[in-house]
Design a protein around this motif. Structure first.
Motif, PDB file in Angstrom:
ATOM      1  N   ASN A  11       0.851  -1.182   0.000  1.00 20.07           N
ATOM      2  CA  ASN A  11       0.000   0.000   0.000  1.00 20.07           C
ATOM      3  C   ASN A  11       0.889   1.236   0.000  1.00 20.07           C
ATOM      4  O   ASN A  11       1.524   1.559   0.992  1.00 20.07           O
ATOM      5  N   ARG A  12       0.924   1.901  -1.146  1.00 18.60           N
ATOM      6  CA  ARG A  12       1.730   3.108  -1.269  1.00 18.60           C
ATOM      7  C   ARG A  12       0.803   4.281  -1.570  1.00 18.60           C
ATOM      8  O   ARG A  12       0.272   4.415  -2.662  1.00 18.60           O
ATOM      9  N   GLU A  13       0.549   5.084  -0.515  1.00 20.43           N
ATOM     10  CA  GLU A  13      -0.347   6.237  -0.605  1.00 20.43           C
ATOM     11  C   GLU A  13      -1.718   5.820  -1.122  1.00 20.43           C
ATOM     12  O   GLU A  13      -2.316   6.464  -1.973  1.00 20.43           O
ATOM     13  N   ASP A  14      -2.215   4.714  -0.573  1.00 23.43           N
ATOM     14  CA  ASP A  14      -3.536   4.146  -0.835  1.00 23.43           C
ATOM     15  C   ASP A  14      -3.715   3.657  -2.270  1.00 23.43           C
ATOM     16  O   ASP A  14      -4.835   3.543  -2.767  1.00 23.43           O
ATOM     17  N   ARG A  15      -2.605   3.348  -2.913  1.00 29.32           N
ATOM     18  CA  ARG A  15      -2.660   2.655  -4.204  1.00 29.32           C
ATOM     19  C   ARG A  15      -1.786   1.405  -4.121  1.00 29.32           C
ATOM     20  O   ARG A  15      -0.769   1.393  -3.438  1.00 29.32           O
ATOM     21  N   PRO A  16      -2.178   0.324  -4.823  1.00 26.19           N
ATOM     22  CA  PRO A  16      -1.425  -0.923  -4.720  1.00 26.19           C
ATOM     23  C   PRO A  16      -0.196  -0.931  -5.606  1.00 26.19           C
ATOM     24  O   PRO A  16      -0.242  -0.495  -6.758  1.00 26.19           O
ATOM     25  N   GLU A  17       0.899  -1.415  -5.068  1.00 27.65           N
ATOM     26  CA  GLU A  17       2.131  -1.587  -5.836  1.00 27.65           C
ATOM     27  C   GLU A  17       2.494  -3.072  -5.773  1.00 27.65           C
ATOM     28  O   GLU A  17       2.747  -3.615  -4.703  1.00 27.65           O
ATOM     29  N   ILE A  18       2.512  -3.725  -6.931  1.00 22.87           N
ATOM     30  CA  ILE A  18       2.757  -5.165  -6.990  1.00 22.87           C
ATOM     31  C   ILE A  18       4.237  -5.429  -7.212  1.00 22.87           C
ATOM     32  O   ILE A  18       4.887  -4.764  -8.035  1.00 22.87           O
ATOM     33  N   ALA A  19       4.780  -6.395  -6.468  1.00 23.56           N
ATOM     34  CA  ALA A  19       6.186  -6.764  -6.602  1.00 23.56           C
ATOM     35  C   ALA A  19       6.301  -8.272  -6.777  1.00 23.56           C
ATOM     36  O   ALA A  19       5.433  -9.033  -6.349  1.00 23.56           O
TER      37      ALA A  19
ATOM     38  N   ASP B 215      -6.818   1.315   2.888  1.00 26.89           N
ATOM     39  CA  ASP B 215      -7.267   1.817   4.187  1.00 26.89           C
ATOM     40  C   ASP B 215      -8.785   1.702   4.319  1.00 26.89           C
ATOM     41  O   ASP B 215      -9.293   1.278   5.360  1.00 26.89           O
ATOM     42  N   ASP B 216      -9.519   2.084   3.278  1.00 28.46           N
ATOM     43  CA  ASP B 216     -10.988   2.051   3.316  1.00 28.46           C
ATOM     44  C   ASP B 216     -11.503   1.896   1.892  1.00 28.46           C
ATOM     45  O   ASP B 216     -11.728   2.872   1.182  1.00 28.46           O
ATOM     46  N   ILE B 217     -11.694   0.642   1.463  1.00 26.33           N
ATOM     47  CA  ILE B 217     -12.080   0.395   0.077  1.00 26.33           C
ATOM     48  C   ILE B 217     -13.469   0.943  -0.226  1.00 26.33           C
ATOM     49  O   ILE B 217     -13.736   1.407  -1.347  1.00 26.33           O
ATOM     50  N   GLU B 218     -14.365   0.957   0.758  1.00 25.84           N
ATOM     51  CA  GLU B 218     -15.721   1.461   0.500  1.00 25.84           C
ATOM     52  C   GLU B 218     -15.709   2.955   0.212  1.00 25.84           C
ATOM     53  O   GLU B 218     -16.401   3.433  -0.694  1.00 25.84           O
ATOM     54  N   ALA B 219     -14.905   3.705   0.959  1.00 29.80           N
ATOM     55  CA  ALA B 219     -14.772   5.139   0.683  1.00 29.80           C
ATOM     56  C   ALA B 219     -14.069   5.360  -0.650  1.00 29.80           C
ATOM     57  O   ALA B 219     -14.427   6.256  -1.426  1.00 29.80           O
ATOM     58  N   LEU B 220     -13.070   4.526  -0.951  1.00 27.43           N
ATOM     59  CA  LEU B 220     -12.310   4.671  -2.186  1.00 27.43           C
ATOM     60  C   LEU B 220     -13.195   4.436  -3.410  1.00 27.43           C
ATOM     61  O   LEU B 220     -13.007   5.085  -4.447  1.00 27.43           O
ATOM     62  N   ARG B 221     -14.154   3.536  -3.307  1.00 33.17           N
ATOM     63  CA  ARG B 221     -15.074   3.311  -4.427  1.00 33.17           C
ATOM     64  C   ARG B 221     -15.838   4.581  -4.786  1.00 33.17           C
ATOM     65  O   ARG B 221     -16.157   4.818  -5.947  1.00 33.17           O
ATOM     66  N   ARG B 222     -16.119   5.394  -3.769  1.00 33.18           N
ATOM     67  CA  ARG B 222     -16.863   6.638  -4.008  1.00 33.18           C
ATOM     68  C   ARG B 222     -15.960   7.767  -4.482  1.00 33.18           C
ATOM     69  O   ARG B 222     -16.348   8.561  -5.340  1.00 33.18           O
TER      70      ARG B 222
END
Length: 257
Positions: free
Chosen positions: A184-192, A205-212
């Protein structure tokens, strides 16, 4: 238990009240509740589990489950909804557990959204259920206030009733060599990429809020966790705990008992 009284439901008026409560919890119109009173009536009459939780005579939660495979050993909990913050969800699950044990059932399964941190903690740490399967877009498109705008990926969790609980632990110290697959890097996913035996998959942090507020970021999280957690579970890896309530700790080489 936890301030709530839980009992099985058998009357149509009770099922209709549950349907309205679910509509309110999921933010849908009363006619578009996640489950109708008629279906609950049929399930209850056929010997399945429909229960409501009450505080001061007011309905504050409910759970619906039906018998599944393996026949005679398993109950599938289809939907549980409760007013948040008062221990109602836990009271419902413990009542469901006792109902199942009284019928000599040894396993309860249910699905949950792997991106919702509080649900992961409740299911895996507090109850001790085990993530067993990643289900891509399991319910198809859903347009309620909780799931709208996202695909309905779910994890199938299994609660083994005759084993000591919790099976999973809230991990405080990570094993040596543990490495991130999703960060989780600044609420965006970074895949390694990593070959580590212990793999970490962060959650938003809060996927429900992020959807909005940022549907693009929410979509990126869905795909990242699907690609990592989903693939690992398919390969036979096992989730062994949560770290800081915000990341799955996954063991590649752990064998299922």
């Amino acid at each position: 238990m936890n301030g709530a009284t839980v009992r099985e439901l058998h009357l149509m008026e009770d099922f209709e009240a549950v349907s309205l409560l679910y509509a309110d919890i999921w933010g849908s119109e009363p006619g578009d509740s996640p489950i109708s009173g008629e279906i609950m009536r049929a399930l209850s009459h056929a010997g399945n589990y429909v229960a409501g939780a009450y505080e001061g005579g007011q309905l504050v939660g409910a759970s619906v489950a039906f018998l599944g495979e393996p026949i005679g050993t398993s109950l599938h909990s289809h939907i549980t909804g409760a007013v948040m913050g008062r221990g109602v969800g836990l009271a419902l699950k413990m009542h469901q557990r006792q109902w199942a044990l009284a019928r000599r059932l040894t396993r309860i399964t249910w699905t949950y959204d792997p991106l919702i941190r509080r649900n992961a903690y409740f299911n895996l740490v507090k109850l001790g259920a085990r993530p067993e399967e990643y289900l891509t877009s399991f319910y198809g498109a859903m347009d309620d206030a909780i799931n709208g705008g996202d695909e309905s990926d779910r994890v199938l969790a299994a609660w083994y009733l005759t084993e000591p609980t919790p099976s999973l632990l809230e991990v405080t110290e990570l094993p040596t060599g543990a490495a991130h697959r999703v960060l989780n890097r600044e609420d965006r996913p970074e895949i390694a990429k990593t070959d580590a035996e212990t793999v970490l998959v962060d959650l938003p942090d809060d996927i429900e809020a992020l959807r909005r507020t940022d549907p693009g970021a929410a979509r990126a999280w869905r795909l990242a966790v699907r690609e990592t957690l989903g693939d690992l579970l398919t390969e036979g890896a096992r989730v062994v705990g949560l770290h800081e309530r915000r990341r799955y700790v996954i063991q590649r080489t752990a064998s299922h008992p």
